[in-house]
Design a protein around this motif. Structure first.
Motif, PDB file in Angstrom:
ATOM      1  N   GLU A   5       0.825  -1.209   0.000  1.00  0.00           N
ATOM      2  CA  GLU A   5       0.000   0.000   0.000  1.00  0.00           C
ATOM      3  C   GLU A   5       0.859   1.259   0.000  1.00  0.00           C
ATOM      4  O   GLU A   5       0.504   2.264  -0.629  1.00  0.00           O
ATOM      5  CB  GLU A   5      -0.927  -0.013   1.224  1.00  0.00           C
ATOM      6  CG  GLU A   5      -1.948  -1.145   1.226  1.00  0.00           C
ATOM      7  CD  GLU A   5      -2.857  -1.107   0.007  1.00  0.00           C
ATOM      8  OE1 GLU A   5      -3.176   0.006  -0.466  1.00  0.00           O
ATOM      9  OE2 GLU A   5      -3.246  -2.191  -0.474  1.00  0.00           O
ATOM     10  N   VAL A   6       1.977   1.210   0.689  1.00  0.00           N
ATOM     11  CA  VAL A   6       2.907   2.345   0.655  1.00  0.00           C
ATOM     12  C   VAL A   6       3.440   2.546  -0.766  1.00  0.00           C
ATOM     13  O   VAL A   6       3.583   3.680  -1.242  1.00  0.00           O
ATOM     14  CB  VAL A   6       4.068   2.126   1.643  1.00  0.00           C
ATOM     15  CG1 VAL A   6       5.142   3.198   1.471  1.00  0.00           C
ATOM     16  CG2 VAL A   6       3.548   2.128   3.073  1.00  0.00           C
ATOM     17  N   THR A   7       3.705   1.445  -1.456  1.00  0.00           N
ATOM     18  CA  THR A   7       4.175   1.521  -2.839  1.00  0.00           C
ATOM     19  C   THR A   7       3.121   2.152  -3.735  1.00  0.00           C
ATOM     20  O   THR A   7       3.445   2.970  -4.610  1.00  0.00           O
ATOM     21  CB  THR A   7       4.535   0.120  -3.353  1.00  0.00           C
ATOM     22  OG1 THR A   7       5.504  -0.479  -2.487  1.00  0.00           O
ATOM     23  CG2 THR A   7       5.105   0.186  -4.764  1.00  0.00           C
ATOM     24  N   VAL A   8       1.864   1.791  -3.535  1.00  0.00           N
ATOM     25  CA  VAL A   8       0.782   2.405  -4.313  1.00  0.00           C
ATOM     26  C   VAL A   8       0.770   3.914  -4.105  1.00  0.00           C
ATOM     27  O   VAL A   8       0.645   4.691  -5.062  1.00  0.00           O
ATOM     28  CB  VAL A   8      -0.587   1.793  -3.922  1.00  0.00           C
ATOM     29  CG1 VAL A   8      -1.722   2.528  -4.634  1.00  0.00           C
ATOM     30  CG2 VAL A   8      -0.625   0.308  -4.264  1.00  0.00           C
ATOM     31  N   LEU A   9       0.906   4.343  -2.858  1.00  0.00           N
ATOM     32  CA  LEU A   9       0.908   5.773  -2.547  1.00  0.00           C
ATOM     33  C   LEU A   9       2.111   6.470  -3.176  1.00  0.00           C
ATOM     34  O   LEU A   9       1.979   7.569  -3.742  1.00  0.00           O
ATOM     35  CB  LEU A   9       0.913   5.961  -1.034  1.00  0.00           C
ATOM     36  CG  LEU A   9       0.936   7.403  -0.522  1.00  0.00           C
ATOM     37  CD1 LEU A   9      -0.303   8.160  -0.994  1.00  0.00           C
ATOM     38  CD2 LEU A   9       1.037   7.430   0.999  1.00  0.00           C
ATOM     39  N   VAL A  10       3.290   5.847  -3.087  1.00  0.00           N
ATOM     40  CA  VAL A  10       4.499   6.439  -3.661  1.00  0.00           C
ATOM     41  C   VAL A  10       4.372   6.583  -5.168  1.00  0.00           C
ATOM     42  O   VAL A  10       4.739   7.618  -5.744  1.00  0.00           O
ATOM     43  CB  VAL A  10       5.728   5.578  -3.293  1.00  0.00           C
ATOM     44  CG1 VAL A  10       6.952   6.010  -4.097  1.00  0.00           C
ATOM     45  CG2 VAL A  10       6.021   5.667  -1.806  1.00  0.00           C
ATOM     46  N   VAL A  11       3.849   5.554  -5.830  1.00  0.00           N
ATOM     47  CA  VAL A  11       3.675   5.600  -7.285  1.00  0.00           C
ATOM     48  C   VAL A  11       2.671   6.672  -7.672  1.00  0.00           C
ATOM     49  O   VAL A  11       2.864   7.401  -8.649  1.00  0.00           O
ATOM     50  CB  VAL A  11       3.251   4.218  -7.817  1.00  0.00           C
ATOM     51  CG1 VAL A  11       2.873   4.293  -9.290  1.00  0.00           C
ATOM     52  CG2 VAL A  11       4.375   3.213  -7.629  1.00  0.00           C
ATOM     53  N   ARG A  12       1.594   6.799  -6.915  1.00  0.00           N
ATOM     54  CA  ARG A  12       0.581   7.822  -7.208  1.00  0.00           C
ATOM     55  C   ARG A  12       1.192   9.225  -7.112  1.00  0.00           C
ATOM     56  O   ARG A  12       0.971  10.078  -7.988  1.00  0.00           O
ATOM     57  CB  ARG A  12      -0.591   7.686  -6.238  1.00  0.00           C
ATOM     58  CG  ARG A  12      -1.767   8.632  -6.549  1.00  0.00           C
ATOM     59  CD  ARG A  12      -2.743   8.618  -5.388  1.00  0.00           C
ATOM     60  NE  ARG A  12      -3.347   7.313  -5.211  1.00  0.00           N
ATOM     61  CZ  ARG A  12      -4.488   6.941  -5.785  1.00  0.00           C
ATOM     62  NH1 ARG A  12      -5.138   7.783  -6.583  1.00  0.00           N
ATOM     63  NH2 ARG A  12      -4.992   5.741  -5.563  1.00  0.00           N
ATOM     64  N   ILE A  13       1.947   9.476  -6.047  1.00  0.00           N
ATOM     65  CA  ILE A  13       2.590  10.780  -5.877  1.00  0.00           C
ATOM     66  C   ILE A  13       3.597  11.030  -7.003  1.00  0.00           C
ATOM     67  O   ILE A  13       3.693  12.138  -7.540  1.00  0.00           O
ATOM     68  CB  ILE A  13       3.267  10.866  -4.505  1.00  0.00           C
ATOM     69  CG1 ILE A  13       2.210  10.810  -3.391  1.00  0.00           C
ATOM     70  CG2 ILE A  13       4.096  12.136  -4.378  1.00  0.00           C
ATOM     71  CD1 ILE A  13       2.792  10.741  -1.996  1.00  0.00           C
ATOM     72  N   SER A  14       4.352   9.987  -7.363  1.00  0.00           N
ATOM     73  CA  SER A  14       5.335  10.118  -8.425  1.00  0.00           C
ATOM     74  C   SER A  14       4.672  10.464  -9.749  1.00  0.00           C
ATOM     75  O   SER A  14       5.183  11.304 -10.514  1.00  0.00           O
ATOM     76  CB  SER A  14       6.143   8.821  -8.562  1.00  0.00           C
ATOM     77  OG  SER A  14       7.114   8.932  -9.572  1.00  0.00           O
TER      78      SER A  14
END
Length: 244
Positions: free
Chosen positions: A218-227
């Protein structure tokens, strides 16, 4: 750059990365006895480690040196990876080089520390206590160190998931929509991986692995979204305005 120039750049960076790993492994080899005492801490106080062939002390020393040399040289290794892919990024994205390298190195160290301080103190006593006092344990130092380092390495790689997501998003390979649509498969895959990693069958030790793995997803999903948002903003600022 031509293909030959790319290959030459790759060769140069691999040479630097291997050199840093060798030097860091040499440092870890010097302190291998201190590191070994630290790795023995999860064992019960009355249990000792033994070796059963002539080469085992040497192979254990090299395993310790190689693994902790990798941890020590992680900033250089990751920096070389970033340097290789940086030419394909926008100029404003290259300013993330230092945070990316530091976060990636810290993520691996955090994963290894999580395995050592959280997972192993529960897993090792649980495994050794299956027969109670009916048998006396005689542990091979080679197998014990291999198991410990394997778990620490796997957790270190798992904690790199957000960093990898950031890099793939920057390269345009990964999107948050793809991750969201694959969430169910991620849950199944993460649970299966947790079962494989944890040799015990109890739900508590399984949750120690599965829950952090799913949280990292889920942290990866958030990081990718911000990126993705930052990439969109950067492209809007770099695209020339049309004139009529």
């Amino acid at each position: 750059m031509t293909l030959i120039e790319h290959l030459e750049e790759l060769r140069r960076r691999l040479f630097i990365a291997m050199g840093a790993w060798v030097v860091a492994s040499g440092v870890a080899f010097v302190y291998r006895f201190t590191i070994l005492d630290w790795l023995k801490a999860p064992l019960p106080a009355n249990m000792t480690l033994n070796f059963f062939n002539v080469l085992e002390p040497f192979t254990v020393s090299m395993q310790i040196a190689s693994f902790f040399g990798l941890v020590l040289s992680a900033p250089v290794l990751i920096g070389q990876v970033w340097g290789f892919v940086a030419p394909g990024l926008y100029p404003e994205e290259r300013r993330y080089a230092v945070p990316f390298v530091l976060f990636a190195a810290l993520a691996f160290a955090a994963g290894a520390a999580f395995a050592y301080y959280v997972v192993l103190p529960f897993t090792i006593p649980f495994l050794l206590g299956f027969l109670g006092g009916e048998a006396v344990g005689l542990l091979s130092i080679g197998r014990y160190i291999s198991t410990i380092l394997m778990l620490m390495g796997m957790f270190g790689l798992m904690f790199e998931m957000p960093v990898l997501g950031f890099l793939l998003a920057r390269m345009g390979i990964l999107t948050h929509r793809r991750l969201v649509s694959s969430r169910r498969w991620a849950i199944v895959g993460g649970t299966t991986l947790a079962i494989v990693i944890t040799p015990t069958g109890d739900p508590f030790n399984l949750a120690l692995v599965a829950v952090p793995l799913l949280v990292l997803y889920e942290v990866t999903v958030l990081v990718v979204r911000i990126s993705e948002r930052r990439i969109g903003d950067a492209r809007e600022h770099t695209e020339p305005s049309s004139s009529y």
